[in-house]
Design a protein around this motif. Sequence first.
Motif, PDB file in Angstrom:
ATOM      1  N   ALA A   1     -37.064 -10.346  41.437  1.00  0.00           N
ATOM      2  CA  ALA A   1     -37.541 -10.248  42.620  1.00  0.00           C
ATOM      3  C   ALA A   1     -35.427 -10.652  43.577  1.00  0.00           C
ATOM      4  O   ALA A   1     -35.028 -11.166  42.953  1.00  0.00           O
ATOM      5  CB  ALA A   1     -38.528 -11.608  42.753  1.00  0.00           C
TER       6      ALA A   1
ATOM      7  N   LEU B   1     -35.018 -12.538  46.059  1.00  0.00           N
ATOM      8  CA  LEU B   1     -35.593 -14.384  46.613  1.00  0.00           C
ATOM      9  C   LEU B   1     -35.600 -14.273  48.237  1.00  0.00           C
ATOM     10  O   LEU B   1     -35.609 -14.823  48.629  1.00  0.00           O
ATOM     11  CB  LEU B   1     -34.866 -15.265  45.842  1.00  0.00           C
ATOM     12  CG  LEU B   1     -34.894 -15.437  44.326  1.00  0.00           C
ATOM     13  CD1 LEU B   1     -34.681 -16.860  44.147  1.00  0.00           C
ATOM     14  CD2 LEU B   1     -36.736 -15.427  44.481  1.00  0.00           C
TER      15      LEU B   1
ATOM     16  N   TYR C   1     -38.466 -14.871  35.174  1.00  0.00           N
ATOM     17  CA  TYR C   1     -39.113 -15.116  35.811  1.00  0.00           C
ATOM     18  C   TYR C   1     -40.549 -14.873  36.601  1.00  0.00           C
ATOM     19  O   TYR C   1     -41.482 -14.692  37.675  1.00  0.00           O
ATOM     20  CB  TYR C   1     -39.129 -16.434  36.081  1.00  0.00           C
ATOM     21  CG  TYR C   1     -40.641 -17.839  36.215  1.00  0.00           C
ATOM     22  CD1 TYR C   1     -41.454 -18.225  35.637  1.00  0.00           C
ATOM     23  CD2 TYR C   1     -40.905 -18.019  37.283  1.00  0.00           C
ATOM     24  CE1 TYR C   1     -42.313 -19.148  35.312  1.00  0.00           C
ATOM     25  CE2 TYR C   1     -42.039 -18.606  38.100  1.00  0.00           C
ATOM     26  CZ  TYR C   1     -42.426 -19.329  37.109  1.00  0.00           C
ATOM     27  OH  TYR C   1     -44.110 -19.836  37.086  1.00  0.00           O
ATOM     28  N   THR C   2     -39.293 -13.926  37.930  1.00  0.00           N
ATOM     29  CA  THR C   2     -39.742 -13.240  39.376  1.00  0.00           C
ATOM     30  C   THR C   2     -40.399 -12.080  38.824  1.00  0.00           C
ATOM     31  O   THR C   2     -40.243 -11.520  39.645  1.00  0.00           O
ATOM     32  CB  THR C   2     -39.425 -14.335  40.063  1.00  0.00           C
ATOM     33  OG1 THR C   2     -37.745 -13.529  39.742  1.00  0.00           O
ATOM     34  CG2 THR C   2     -38.480 -15.247  40.151  1.00  0.00           C
TER      35      THR C   2
ATOM     36  N   SER D   1     -47.535 -18.706  43.685  1.00  0.00           N
ATOM     37  CA  SER D   1     -46.449 -18.900  42.649  1.00  0.00           C
ATOM     38  C   SER D   1     -45.557 -17.505  42.830  1.00  0.00           C
ATOM     39  O   SER D   1     -45.898 -16.452  43.961  1.00  0.00           O
ATOM     40  CB  SER D   1     -46.956 -19.541  41.097  1.00  0.00           C
ATOM     41  OG  SER D   1     -45.797 -18.980  40.042  1.00  0.00           O
ATOM     42  N   VAL D   2     -44.544 -17.724  42.347  1.00  0.00           N
ATOM     43  CA  VAL D   2     -43.662 -16.533  42.612  1.00  0.00           C
ATOM     44  C   VAL D   2     -43.432 -16.312  41.280  1.00  0.00           C
ATOM     45  O   VAL D   2     -42.478 -15.123  41.177  1.00  0.00           O
ATOM     46  CB  VAL D   2     -41.937 -17.678  43.013  1.00  0.00           C
ATOM     47  CG1 VAL D   2     -41.574 -18.313  44.104  1.00  0.00           C
ATOM     48  CG2 VAL D   2     -41.524 -18.360  42.092  1.00  0.00           C
ATOM     49  N   LYS D   3     -44.172 -16.405  40.304  1.00  0.00           N
ATOM     50  CA  LYS D   3     -44.060 -15.453  38.834  1.00  0.00           C
ATOM     51  C   LYS D   3     -43.890 -14.117  39.142  1.00  0.00           C
ATOM     52  O   LYS D   3     -45.537 -13.521  39.616  1.00  0.00           O
ATOM     53  CB  LYS D   3     -44.928 -16.107  38.427  1.00  0.00           C
ATOM     54  CG  LYS D   3     -44.514 -15.156  36.308  1.00  0.00           C
ATOM     55  CD  LYS D   3     -45.397 -16.393  35.752  1.00  0.00           C
ATOM     56  CE  LYS D   3     -45.540 -16.462  34.088  1.00  0.00           C
ATOM     57  NZ  LYS D   3     -43.996 -15.481  33.749  1.00  0.00           N
TER      58      LYS D   3
ATOM     59  N   PRO E   1     -46.096 -11.620  48.173  1.00  0.00           N
ATOM     60  CA  PRO E   1     -45.937 -12.545  48.230  1.00  0.00           C
ATOM     61  C   PRO E   1     -45.832 -13.681  48.439  1.00  0.00           C
ATOM     62  O   PRO E   1     -46.817 -13.828  48.711  1.00  0.00           O
ATOM     63  CB  PRO E   1     -44.146 -12.348  48.308  1.00  0.00           C
ATOM     64  CG  PRO E   1     -44.593 -11.419  49.817  1.00  0.00           C
ATOM     65  CD  PRO E   1     -46.241 -10.874  49.731  1.00  0.00           C
TER      66      PRO E   1
ATOM     67  N   VAL F   1     -39.073 -22.963  36.685  1.00  0.00           N
ATOM     68  CA  VAL F   1     -39.274 -21.703  36.489  1.00  0.00           C
ATOM     69  C   VAL F   1     -37.843 -21.195  34.603  1.00  0.00           C
ATOM     70  O   VAL F   1     -38.282 -20.743  34.701  1.00  0.00           O
ATOM     71  CB  VAL F   1     -38.158 -20.962  36.468  1.00  0.00           C
ATOM     72  CG1 VAL F   1     -38.935 -20.457  38.352  1.00  0.00           C
ATOM     73  CG2 VAL F   1     -36.756 -20.662  36.882  1.00  0.00           C
TER      74      VAL F   1
ATOM     75  N   ILE G   1     -43.344 -12.377  40.937  1.00  0.00           N
ATOM     76  CA  ILE G   1     -43.335 -11.774  42.499  1.00  0.00           C
ATOM     77  C   ILE G   1     -42.613  -9.945  42.586  1.00  0.00           C
ATOM     78  O   ILE G   1     -43.038  -9.557  43.841  1.00  0.00           O
ATOM     79  CB  ILE G   1     -42.763 -12.149  43.737  1.00  0.00           C
ATOM     80  CG1 ILE G   1     -41.898 -12.648  43.339  1.00  0.00           C
ATOM     81  CG2 ILE G   1     -43.907 -13.551  43.966  1.00  0.00           C
ATOM     82  CD1 ILE G   1     -41.293 -13.751  44.579  1.00  0.00           C
TER      83      ILE G   1
END
Length: 314
Positions: free
Chosen positions: A252, A254, A248-249, A298-300, A308, A214, A302
Motif C-alpha cells: 500500500a 501509506l 502486511y499492507t 486494519s491496514v492489513k 482503506p 505489523v 489495504i
Amino acid sequence: MDPMSGEAGWLHPTTPAGSTRLYMVGAFVGAVLLLGWSAVAGWPIGAGRATATDPATLVANAAAGTCLTWTRPDAADLAAVDCAQPHLFEITGSADVSGQYPAAATFPDEPAWQKAAQAGCTGSATNYVGKLDPSGKYVVGALKPTSAQWNGGNRTLRCGLQRSTPAGQLLATTGSARGADQSNVFPAGICLALVNKATGGPVPCGNQHSYEIVGIVDLRGQFPDGYPPVEQQQTVLGKLCQPMIASYTANANLGADQLSATWDTIAQDSWDAGSHQVNCKIGALLPDGSGLGPVTNSVKGIGRAAPPPSTSGG
C-alpha cells in the motif's frame, strides 16, 4: 515520495529512558491499580472458614515462582497455574513490613501501602529476573493482606511481576519472567489504543487506535557483539521493517492514506536487561506534530482491498 520507497514519511522515535513502575493489586476494580490511584483493600474470602483455595489464603502461602491468574473482576476465582500457561501475576518474593507496623498498628491507608510496596518489592522483583528492564513489559506488583489477615498479625506483602497497559489493564503473559526477553512487544495484527495522542493497550482494530503492529524484529542476531547505538538500530530497522510492512499492507501507498510506518528502538539499560525485540508498526502522526492521530480499521492488505483505514487530525 512514497513512504515505502525511502525515508520520507517514516517516523524514527527513540525509546525514552524509563523508570521502574510499581503496581498494587487489590481485590476489586479490575484487580490491579497503579500506585497513586485509590484502591480497595483485601482479597475476597468465602463465607465461613478460610481454605487453601481462598484467594487470600492462596496468596499468603504462595512461594516465589508461583504464577496466578483470575478472570472475575473481584479475583474471587484466583488460582495458581503452571507459568507455561497464560497468567496475570508471577510471585517473585515477599516483603515483611512488621518493622514499621507492630502488632497494634492499624491497617495502613493507600499511600502507606504504596510506600511499603515500593521499598519492599522492587528489589525482590529485580533480583528475581537478574535485571529489570525499566521500559519493558513487566512491572512490579504487590499483593497485600486483607484487613482480617492484618488484624490476625499478617504483615507480609507478596511481591511479583505482571504486564499492564498504561491505564492499568492487566495483560496475560505466557512463560516465566525469569530468563525471558522483557521487550514490550506485541504480535502482528494487534492494534493499540489511542490515549491523549499517545499509545495505550490492545483494542480491536475496528476501534480508533494509534498503531497497528505489523511485525517483530529481534536485533540480537543483527548485533551479536553488544549494544548498538540508536543510529545503527535505525539503519537496520529501516531495512528490516520495510519488507514486513510492504507484505502486511500488500504494498500500500501509506502516504496516500496519511499513514506512516515506524518502529521502536532499544535503550542501553533495556538491552542490558535482555530486551532485544522491537515492533514495526503503522500509525498516523498529527499534522502539527503534537502526537498520534486516530486510525480506524486494519491496514492489513489495504493495497488490494477497500475501504482503506480512515484518519482524522485533532
